[in-house]
Design a protein around this motif. Structure first.
Motif, mmCIF file in Angstrom:
data_model
loop_
_atom_site.group_PDB
_atom_site.id
_atom_site.type_symbol
_atom_site.label_atom_id
_atom_site.label_comp_id
_atom_site.label_asym_id
_atom_site.label_seq_id
_atom_site.Cartn_x
_atom_site.Cartn_y
_atom_site.Cartn_z
ATOM 1 N N PRO A 3 38.928 30.949 50.074
ATOM 2 C CA PRO A 3 39.634 30.823 51.360
ATOM 3 C C PRO A 3 39.948 29.364 51.686
ATOM 4 O O PRO A 3 39.168 28.480 51.325
ATOM 5 N N PRO A 4 41.060 29.078 52.318
ATOM 6 C CA PRO A 4 42.023 30.030 52.882
ATOM 7 C C PRO A 4 43.142 30.407 51.917
ATOM 8 O O PRO A 4 44.109 31.035 52.329
ATOM 9 N N VAL A 5 42.998 30.035 50.631
ATOM 10 C CA VAL A 5 44.105 30.260 49.690
ATOM 11 C C VAL A 5 44.311 31.750 49.410
ATOM 12 O O VAL A 5 45.408 32.271 49.505
ATOM 13 N N SER A 6 43.235 32.429 49.043
ATOM 14 C CA SER A 6 43.396 33.850 48.728
ATOM 15 C C SER A 6 42.095 34.600 48.978
ATOM 16 O O SER A 6 41.354 34.236 49.887
ATOM 17 N N ASN A 7 41.804 35.613 48.179
ATOM 18 C CA ASN A 7 40.737 36.559 48.507
ATOM 19 C C ASN A 7 39.408 36.352 47.785
ATOM 20 O O ASN A 7 38.618 37.287 47.673
ATOM 21 N N ASN A 8 39.155 35.134 47.301
ATOM 22 C CA ASN A 8 37.834 34.854 46.728
ATOM 23 C C ASN A 8 36.868 34.654 47.896
ATOM 24 O O ASN A 8 36.416 33.544 48.170
ATOM 25 N N TRP A 9 36.580 35.746 48.575
ATOM 26 C CA TRP A 9 35.824 35.751 49.841
ATOM 27 C C TRP A 9 34.477 35.041 49.711
ATOM 28 O O TRP A 9 34.042 34.324 50.600
ATOM 29 N N GLY A 10 33.821 35.273 48.572
ATOM 30 C CA GLY A 10 32.456 34.759 48.419
ATOM 31 C C GLY A 10 32.367 33.409 47.741
ATOM 32 O O GLY A 10 31.284 32.940 47.425
ATOM 33 N N TYR A 11 33.502 32.768 47.511
ATOM 34 C CA TYR A 11 33.552 31.435 46.879
ATOM 35 C C TYR A 11 32.932 31.443 45.476
ATOM 36 O O TYR A 11 32.124 30.587 45.129
ATOM 37 N N ILE A 12 33.318 32.420 44.671
ATOM 38 C CA ILE A 12 32.878 32.422 43.272
ATOM 39 C C ILE A 12 33.423 31.164 42.609
ATOM 40 O O ILE A 12 34.594 30.822 42.766
ATOM 41 N N ASN A 13 32.566 30.486 41.867
ATOM 42 C CA ASN A 13 32.984 29.264 41.183
ATOM 43 C C ASN A 13 32.358 29.255 39.800
ATOM 44 O O ASN A 13 31.252 28.773 39.601
ATOM 45 N N ASN A 14 33.080 29.857 38.854
ATOM 46 C CA ASN A 14 32.552 30.029 37.505
ATOM 47 C C ASN A 14 33.576 29.450 36.520
ATOM 48 O O ASN A 14 34.670 30.011 36.370
ATOM 49 N N PRO A 15 33.266 28.330 35.884
ATOM 50 C CA PRO A 15 34.235 27.679 34.984
ATOM 51 C C PRO A 15 34.777 28.618 33.907
ATOM 52 O O PRO A 15 35.941 28.516 33.513
ATOM 53 N N LYS A 16 33.936 29.559 33.476
ATOM 54 C CA LYS A 16 34.391 30.480 32.424
ATOM 55 C C LYS A 16 35.541 31.360 32.956
ATOM 56 O O LYS A 16 36.528 31.594 32.252
ATOM 57 N N PHE A 17 35.369 31.818 34.187
ATOM 58 C CA PHE A 17 36.439 32.626 34.796
ATOM 59 C C PHE A 17 37.723 31.800 34.903
ATOM 60 O O PHE A 17 38.813 32.278 34.576
ATOM 61 N N ASP A 18 37.576 30.566 35.378
ATOM 62 C CA ASP A 18 38.756 29.708 35.573
ATOM 63 C C ASP A 18 39.496 29.494 34.255
ATOM 64 O O ASP A 18 40.735 29.549 34.201
ATOM 65 N N GLU A 19 38.729 29.282 33.220
ATOM 66 C CA GLU A 19 39.322 29.037 31.891
ATOM 67 C C GLU A 19 40.070 30.283 31.403
ATOM 68 O O GLU A 19 41.186 30.198 30.892
ATOM 69 N N LEU A 20 39.466 31.454 31.598
ATOM 70 C CA LEU A 20 40.101 32.700 31.138
ATOM 71 C C LEU A 20 41.348 33.037 31.966
ATOM 72 O O LEU A 20 42.324 33.570 31.439
ATOM 73 N N VAL A 21 41.307 32.723 33.259
ATOM 74 C CA VAL A 21 42.488 32.946 34.105
ATOM 75 C C VAL A 21 43.642 32.102 33.584
ATOM 76 O O VAL A 21 44.776 32.583 33.427
ATOM 77 N N LYS A 22 43.352 30.834 33.333
ATOM 78 C CA LYS A 22 44.387 29.915 32.852
ATOM 79 C C LYS A 22 44.963 30.417 31.524
ATOM 80 O O LYS A 22 46.179 30.420 31.308
ATOM 81 N N LYS A 23 44.066 30.877 30.658
ATOM 82 C CA LYS A 23 44.494 31.366 29.344
ATOM 83 C C LYS A 23 45.409 32.591 29.514
ATOM 84 O O LYS A 23 46.452 32.689 28.855
ATOM 85 N N ALA A 24 45.010 33.503 30.377
ATOM 86 C CA ALA A 24 45.806 34.727 30.582
ATOM 87 C C ALA A 24 47.182 34.389 31.167
ATOM 88 O O ALA A 24 48.200 34.936 30.730
ATOM 89 N N ARG A 25 47.206 33.479 32.117
ATOM 90 C CA ARG A 25 48.452 33.128 32.797
ATOM 91 C C ARG A 25 49.441 32.446 31.868
ATOM 92 O O ARG A 25 50.664 32.520 32.093
ATOM 93 N N THR A 26 48.922 31.781 30.863
ATOM 94 C CA THR A 26 49.807 30.998 29.989
ATOM 95 C C THR A 26 49.954 31.626 28.607
ATOM 96 O O THR A 26 50.445 30.982 27.683
ATOM 97 N N SER A 27 49.519 32.875 28.484
ATOM 98 C CA SER A 27 49.719 33.589 27.214
ATOM 99 C C SER A 27 50.946 34.482 27.377
ATOM 100 O O SER A 27 50.874 35.497 28.076
#
Lengths: 539, 317
Positions: free
Chosen positions: A456-480
């Motif tokens: 918040p306030p960007v989107s729905n990560n309500w609980g402020y998850i902060n996991n570098p592995k998730f971030d890396e996989l998101v980036k990979k998926a978005r750019t594949s």
């Protein structure tokens, strides 16, 4: 006209025209001007029926996952030299219901209606439900009559999936209405034109608008000239009736007033089936979760606690008891068989001893309960039976040394708080929130919850998850940009979220609908949407 | 009489303004986002800000209220956020359907209420009184949405005599006063009528009892008037109070019942309010509440004037 209308209430065999009458859960006919409101029910009834997108969902199978297929675009690819640009080849020979041709100009016009504030057809009321579902799209440009270039603000392989939410309406039809409209200025005329368009719509879809009474009924007739001959409707007329009350819908079905109802009340299922009606259901891309707080001091920061909660719920008991079979146990956002499932090492299931063991390892037990608080609603779109279901969880988790407190608030307020996040006072001390979500596309299913920058306030990560592995996989998926590569990255992301027990995964809705035995040929896909084209009405 | 009417109209002005202020503030002080109908929770901040500005929700509340009131005074209640249609059109269509239902329910409720009330009053402490009173108590006690469901189960689902939902074979837009349309009205009208029927029964019963025990009734009978003539006098004396109660009940019914209209999918103001609340459609909610409140104020005014016309003592007071 009166005779035509009365067909909706006389038995279908009384004349040659076949009529399918549907009781929706909506309290009003979803908006008919191209971008429906009322969530995916709106898209189901007044989006996908009268309109097409450049890309569409394959709704033909009850067993395979629903995937994106060509719609008004026959093919698309990202520009090799600039990954923010996409080239879409358009389908030739398609005409709108008003007889005008579909082409690149129409695509550009429809993108502008929600993204270009200077365009006469720009309509603020359509922006929210459209632009938010294709968050990276910036603009469209005509290359030639049958080719358009779409530009995203960043490389985004999800764009073709997002575009299933952009319905293409007839610009010519709108222009005619705009010229006829009265208004003090161009903006007022534009609003009047859209209001007129909503009453006399024209898309390219398999159904055409025939009669519209706001808040009461919408009648659609089949489009004999639909571009996909295999999907020309097998029923002549479809009548859509808003019936927000579940018992009223059930009564309407049982008394023969309608042939099909959405979401029958679970406690009415036995009676409905007992009277010879059919209940159709299938796993939907929908998740009923608890989303955990991950800020400092949250009891959910311990992975043993998160996993214990996931192992402590007898989902089959919930399904067979409280929900009368109208759910699928959730073992993650996506289930086995889905291309984005992946291979998680942690298996979500009911295993009470394992759950209790984990909780004891985490320092809790019968004499030392872990106090947690979840914010939920008493009702709401997609929330199924939120209160009884949460009370079920409360009892189940008590066996694993959880002391669950419920903070029940009004649905729209819960929905607004969801965006504000756990640090906002509106969370009222809750360390979990119970807002269901649609898992149609990667952004809405995974990215907005798991990527740290979506807090918040960007989107729905309500609980402020902060996991570098998730971030890396998101980036990979978005750019594949290779579909298989992208799906692999998304599957890895989903598996990682299950292994991390990122949410308490409880249930998937099954989109139950009850219908008369006269309704034939219906296929219930694994989707929020359905294809009405193959449905026929037996005499 | 004209002075009395003018004074009553002047009294109404601050009430109307207060109603406007309260209904504007009520929907603004409730928690949640006013744009939830058109702004998904996953929309970007820029998009949210852009839409708030487009709908005018970024302005200070007093400015919003001033603009809303100014437009309302000119007959413009804005447009529905959810549908984009003019609020006034939406409200008037719904109110028209509610009026149809209220009139049907009033005819049923007042006729039965008057009949049971007079019977109970005339035959005090007999079995007729007990039956009438029991019906009245049941009328005001039974949850009417539950009664609606029971009626639907019996007459629609089991017997298939009457439709379960809707406002006519082609919707309310094609209403006609024939059986094909009227049958849609039967169940919701009966359900709506039970509360006024019960209240009118109790009121008329106690009025009738009081009047019958008064000296002038004895005097009328002593003069040799027929019982039907005495009855006319009783009715005339009971009329002002009964009329006030009926007017109030009609007012409630014209407000529409969210529960009954939802149970029967009757497209009236109750169902419209329900929809506006669930979609958090502020302009529609404000407009609907305002129109219904004005309706109620106007109806009270009419009842007051009618009472004054019937009973000169009210006017003098």
């Amino acid at each position: 006209m009166l005779a035509m209308a009365s067909t909706a209430l006389v038995p279908s065999h009384a004349n040659a025209e076949t009529v399918l009458r549907i009781g929706m859960t909506a309290a009003d006919i979803p908006r008919t001007l191209g971008q429906p409101d009322q969530g995916f029910e709106g898209n189901r009834f007044t989006g996908l029926t009268m309109y097409d997108g450049l890309t569409m969902w394959d709704l033909s199978s009850a067993t395979k996952a629903s995937v994106v297929i060509p719609g008004l675009a026959t093919e698309w690819k990202v520009d090799d030299s600039d990954k923010t640009k996409w080239i879409f080849k358009l389908r030739p020979g398609v005409t709108f219901h008003d007889g005008t041709p579909f082409n690149a100009d129409a695509v550009v016009w429809n993108v502008d209606k929600v993204l270009n504030k200077e365009a006469p057809q720009f309509d603020a009321s359509q922006v929210g439900v459209t632009a938010s579902r294709m968050p990276t799209l910036v603009s469209a440009k005509k290359i030639d009559d049958m080719t358009v270039e779409l530009t995203a603000k960043e490389p985004d392989s999800f764009l073709p999936i997002n575009l299933t939410n952009l319905f293409i309406v007839s610009p010519s039809k709108w222009q005619v209405l705009y010229e006829r409209a009265e208004g003090a200025d161009a903006k007022a005329k534009s609003q009047a034109a859209w209001a007129a368009f909503a009453k006399d719509a024209a898309g390219t879809g398999p159904w055409k608008m025939a009669k519209f009474t706001p808040r009461e009924r919408l009648e659609l007739v089949k489009n004999d000239n639909y571009w996909d001959k295999a999907r020309v409707p097998k029923t002549d007329r479809m009548v859509l009736l808003p019936m927000p009350e579940a018992n009223a819908r059930t009564a309407a079905l049982l008394s023969g007033q309608v042939d099909w109802i959405e979401a029958p009340a679970p406690d009415a299922v036995k009676e409905i089936e007992g009277r010879g009606f059919k209940i159709e259901k299938n796993e939907q891309p929908h998740v009923w979760p608890w989303q955990f707080s991950r800020i400092e001091g949250s009891p959910w920061n311990d992975i043993r606690v998160r996993r214990a909660a996931n192992l402590c719920i007898d989902r089959e008991g919930l399904r067979d008891g409280l929900l009368a079979g109208l759910m699928v146990p959730a073992t993650g956002t996506f289930e086995p068989g889905h291309p984005w499932r992946g291979n998680p090492s942690f298996q979500i299931k009911y295993d009470l001893p394992a759950a209790q063991k984990l909780m004891k390892e985490a320092g809790f037990g019968p004499d030392k309960k872990l106090s947690v608080k979840v914010q939920t609603s008493a009702s709401g779109s997609g929330q199924m039976l939120p209160l009884p279901m949460n009370e079920y969880l409360q009892q189940a988790l008590a066996e694993c040394y959880f002391d669950v407190k419920l903070d029940v608030i009004e649905w729209n307020t819960l929905f607004t708080n969801w965006r504000r996040g756990v640090k906002d006072p509106s969370a009222n001390g809750a360390n979990a929130t119970n807002v269901t979500y649609a898992a149609m596309d990667p952004f809405f299913a995974l990215v907005r919850f798991l990527q740290s920058s979506m807090a918040p306030p960007v989107s729905n990560n309500w609980g402020y998850i902060n996991n570098p592995k998730f971030d890396e996989l998101v980036k990979k998926a978005r750019t594949s940009f290779d579909a298989a590569e992208r799906d692999k990255a998304l599957a890895d992301l989903n598996a990682a979220s299950i292994d991390d027990a990122a949410f308490l995964y409880v249930a998937h809705d099954v989109g139950p609908r009850a219908m008369s035995p006269k309704v034939k040929g219906f296929v219930q896909p694994k989707s929020w949407f359905v294809d009405f084209s193959p449905v026929s009405m037996a005499p | 009489m004209l002075v009395y009417i003018a004074r009553r109209i002047v009294y109404v002005i601050p009430i109307v303004l207060s109603v406007a202020l309260v209904c504007f503030l009520l929907v603004h002080i409730t928690p949640g986002d006013p744009l939830v109908a058109v702004l998904p929770a996953d929309a970007s901040q820029e998009l949210a800000a852009q839409l708030r500005a487009a709908y005018g929700f970024d302005r200070p509340l007093p400015v919003q209220f001033g603009l809303w009131l100014w437009k309302a005074l000119h007959g413009d209640l804005g447009t529905s956020i959810a549908t984009g249609r003019p609020v006034l059109t939406e409200v008037l269509r719904a109110v028209g359907n509610t009026v149809t239902l209220a009139i049907a329910a009033a005819i049923i409720g007042f006729s039965l209420g008057l009949m049971f009330g007079l019977l109970a009053g005339y035959f005090r402490d007999t079995w007729i009184d007990k039956v009438s009173t029991s019906i009245a108590i049941a009328g005001v006690s039974v949850p009417h949405y539950w009664l609606g469901m029971v009626l639907v189960i019996i007459f629609s689902v089991q017997l298939n005599w009457l439709p379960a939902v809707g406002a006519g074979p082609g919707g309310s837009g094609q209403w006609g006063w024939d059986w094909a349309h009227l049958k849609y009205l039967v169940l919701p009208a009966i359900t709506t009528s039970v509360i006024p029927m019960g209240i009118v029964t109790r009121t008329v019963r106690s009025l009738t009892g009081d009047i019958l025990s008064q000296d002038f009734v004895e005097a009328l009978r002593a003069k040799g008037l027929r019982e039907t003539q005495v009855f006319r006098h009783v009715l005339k004396n009971a009329a002002p109070t009964a009329l006030a109660v009926m007017g109030l009940q009609l007012g409630y019914m014209l407000g529409g019942s969210i529960l009954i209209e939802t149970v029967f999918s009757w497209p009236g103001s109750g169902l419209l309010l329900n929809s506006a609340i669930f979609q958090r459609d502020l302009p529609l909610l404000q407009g609907t509440i305002l129109v219904l409140a004005l309706f109620f104020v106007f109806l009270n005014l009419v009842v007051d004037i009618a009472q004054a016309a019937i009973d000169p003592r009210i006017k003098r007071a």
